[in-house]
Design an enzyme around this catalytic site. Structure first.
Site, PDB file in Angstrom:
ATOM      1  N   GLY A 177       0.848  -1.192   0.000  1.00  0.00           N
ATOM      2  CA  GLY A 177       0.000   0.000   0.000  1.00  0.00           C
ATOM      3  C   GLY A 177       0.874   1.230   0.000  1.00  0.00           C
ATOM      4  O   GLY A 177       1.162   1.827  -1.036  1.00  0.00           O
ATOM      5  N   CYS A 212     -10.545  22.295  16.888  1.00  0.00           N
ATOM      6  CA  CYS A 212     -10.452  22.517  18.329  1.00  0.00           C
ATOM      7  C   CYS A 212      -9.936  21.286  19.055  1.00  0.00           C
ATOM      8  O   CYS A 212     -10.654  20.630  19.819  1.00  0.00           O
ATOM      9  CB  CYS A 212     -11.811  22.917  18.873  1.00  0.00           C
ATOM     10  SG  CYS A 212     -12.491  24.299  17.959  1.00  0.00           S
TER      11      CYS A 212
HETATM   12  C1  LIG Z   1      -2.785  -2.215   5.713  1.00  0.00           C
HETATM   13  C2  LIG Z   1      -2.534  -3.532   5.094  1.00  0.00           C
HETATM   14  C3  LIG Z   1      -1.665  -3.652   4.001  1.00  0.00           C
HETATM   15  C4  LIG Z   1      -0.879  -2.495   3.453  1.00  0.00           C
HETATM   16  O1  LIG Z   1       0.115  -2.077   4.300  1.00  0.00           O
HETATM   17  P1  LIG Z   1       1.214  -1.024   3.791  1.00  0.00           P
HETATM   18  O2  LIG Z   1       2.086  -0.800   4.941  1.00  0.00           O
HETATM   19  O3  LIG Z   1       0.480   0.188   3.367  1.00  0.00           O
HETATM   20  O4  LIG Z   1       1.925  -1.677   2.643  1.00  0.00           O
HETATM   21  C5  LIG Z   1      -1.509  -4.893   3.423  1.00  0.00           C
HETATM   22  N1  LIG Z   1      -2.185  -5.976   3.897  1.00  0.00           N
HETATM   23  C6  LIG Z   1      -3.031  -5.896   4.939  1.00  0.00           C
HETATM   24  C7  LIG Z   1      -3.729  -7.118   5.405  1.00  0.00           C
HETATM   25  C8  LIG Z   1      -3.228  -4.685   5.572  1.00  0.00           C
HETATM   26  O5  LIG Z   1      -4.048  -4.619   6.616  1.00  0.00           O
END
Ligand SMILES: *Cc1c(COP(=O)(O)O)cnc(C)c1O
Length: 429
Positions: free
Chosen positions: A281, A350
């Protein structure tokens, strides 16, 4: 190493996103605004595809779920890692084929399972199942539809990812996955269930992991587990899903290199005849976006100044939530150097937690009406925004070369109350 500045650089003293001046976007769209660079999403995706040939990269939709971003990544061959029915819906709109979607998360509802099993022609690729009750429910839902769900059991390898505790997921005390004994029991149960086809093991031990060593430890444990299971299962496992979590540079961190990562994957799994899935991600989206905001006021105190900007924690909550660091960059380069003073960059909400930067050395030239950009805001930025303090959410803009497109419009005051009772409460303006 991909740097926060790579696609957001000064040209002739002005901050640009690719070949578009940020000030031009601000003039047309207003502030605050998220600005994404399309090349900046594609570069890390390509780098992963090169580092792990043959790997399937399912973009973690939760890090940035804008439809235009999803569509861009879909067209570049990425899949999607989803954690809700809402994200599945976005995947449908963005055109992802089912065979490139994996479904993660500890709390899948029966309705979400049903939607995933009936996605497209053949449903999604697989479910990452995190508990035995989830396995039972998934089997029931699949059977009632006359289907069989492809499953990877999510293993919790009890490895410390050495990251912020809020984004650590692979320790025994975390809510995620199954530790060894319960996983072996679930695998046995999976073979008895009519609606389940157990084909893989998945892991995800945390986010913003900089060192390779936790990955190595986790992959070794997955490898042993696969070998162990293959001795007892009727059919050998077909794939592993190695999760996301590869860290990025926000300040001066040196994350693991992709060469190292690719090599580790190869060493750990190349002899096992497994398809390899990943769920990146932040690595793809983190340095693909900035958050542009306009200074409203300078408040001076003897020790430090406050710059009050028009963006706030409701727009970008990472500093408030994790005390995370984002570079604060003046849009006019000449404001970067002169007369530095310790400065807090804060929003109008706030809450004392409503800050973007604390005690940052920023120029005293920066004044009302000037623009500043927070870098590395492409992941867990817009997706975590809310309307707290009844602030309409900020728009998102996608830049491609010298063109930009508003890919999410700024919310209006009507949007704020759209889902609420209005006529019945008898209010008049
Ligand atoms: C959040 C998540 C990801 C992505 O994580 P990154 O650090 O953004 O690469 C991948 N797999 C699962 C199951 C997640 O919860």
């Amino acid at each position: 190493v991909i740097k926060p500045h790579d696609f957001f650089q000064y040209k002739n003293g002005e901050l640009f996103a690719e070949n578009v001046a940020c000030s031009e976007i601000a003039k047309e769209v207003g502030t605050p605004v998220y600005i994404y660079s399309s090349s900046a999403f594609l570069k890390p995706l390509r780098a992963l595809q090169v580092a792990v040939p043959g790997g399937s990269f399912c973009f973690a939709v939760k890090s940035n779920s804008n439809l235009a971003v999803l569509s861009l990544l879909n067209r570049a061959g990425a899949g999607a890692d989803i954690v809700s029915g809402g994200e599945l819906y976005r995947c449908k709109l963005a055109g992802f084929p089912g065979e490139r979607i994996v479904f993660s998360g500890v709390g899948k509802t029966a309705d979400e399972m049903k939607a995933a099993l009936t996605y497209g022609e053949n449903g999604i690729h697989s479910f990452n199942v995190e508990s035995e009750p989830e396995l039972e429910r998934l089997s029931d839902v699949a059977s009632s539809l006359g289907k069989v769900a492809t499953v990877a059991l999510r293993y919790n390898p009890d490895v410390d990812p050495e990251t912020h505790p809020y984004i650590s997921t692979g320790l025994r005390e975390d809510k995620f996955g199954l530790s060894l004994e319960p996983l072996l029991a679930a695998a046995k149960r999976a073979e008895e269930l009519p609606g389940i086809n157990l084909k893989g093991i998945s892991i995800h031990i945390g986010s913003q992991i900089l060192k390779i060593s936790p990955k190595r430890e986790a992959f070794e444990k997955v490898r042993s587990l696969v070998i162990q299971l293959n001795k007892t299962l009727k059919e050998p496992l077909e794939f592993v899903d190695l999760g996301g979590g590869v860290g990025i540079q926000y300040l001066e961190e040196t994350p693991m290199s992709l060469e190292e990562y690719g090599k580790l994957v190869h060493e750990s799994f190349s002899d096992l005849e497994l398809d390899l899935f990943f769920e990146p991600g932040r690595f793809i989206s983190g340095n693909a976006g900035i958050f542009l905001t306009e200074i409203q006021y300078r408040k001076s105190t003897p020790d430090k100044d406050f710059l009050v900007v028009d963006g706030a924690m409701n727009d970008l909550i990472r500093p408030a939530l994790y005390e995370s660091y984002h570079h604060v960059v003046p849009v006019t380069e000449s404001h970067q150097k002169a007369d530095l003073k310790p400065t807090d960059v804060v929003g109008p909400v706030c809450e004392s937690g409503d800050f973007f930067a604390q005690m940052r050395a920023l120029s005293t030239d920066l004044k009302q009406g000037d623009l500043v950009a927070l870098l590395s805001a492409g992941a867990y930025g817009a997706v975590m925004s809310s309307q707290y303090n009844s602030r309409p959410r900020a728009p998102e803009v996608l830049v491609e070369g010298d063109r930009f497109t508003v890919v999410r419009r700024r919310e209006t005051l009507e949007d704020l109350v759209e889902a609420e009772l209005k006529n019945e409460i008898g209010g008049h303006a």
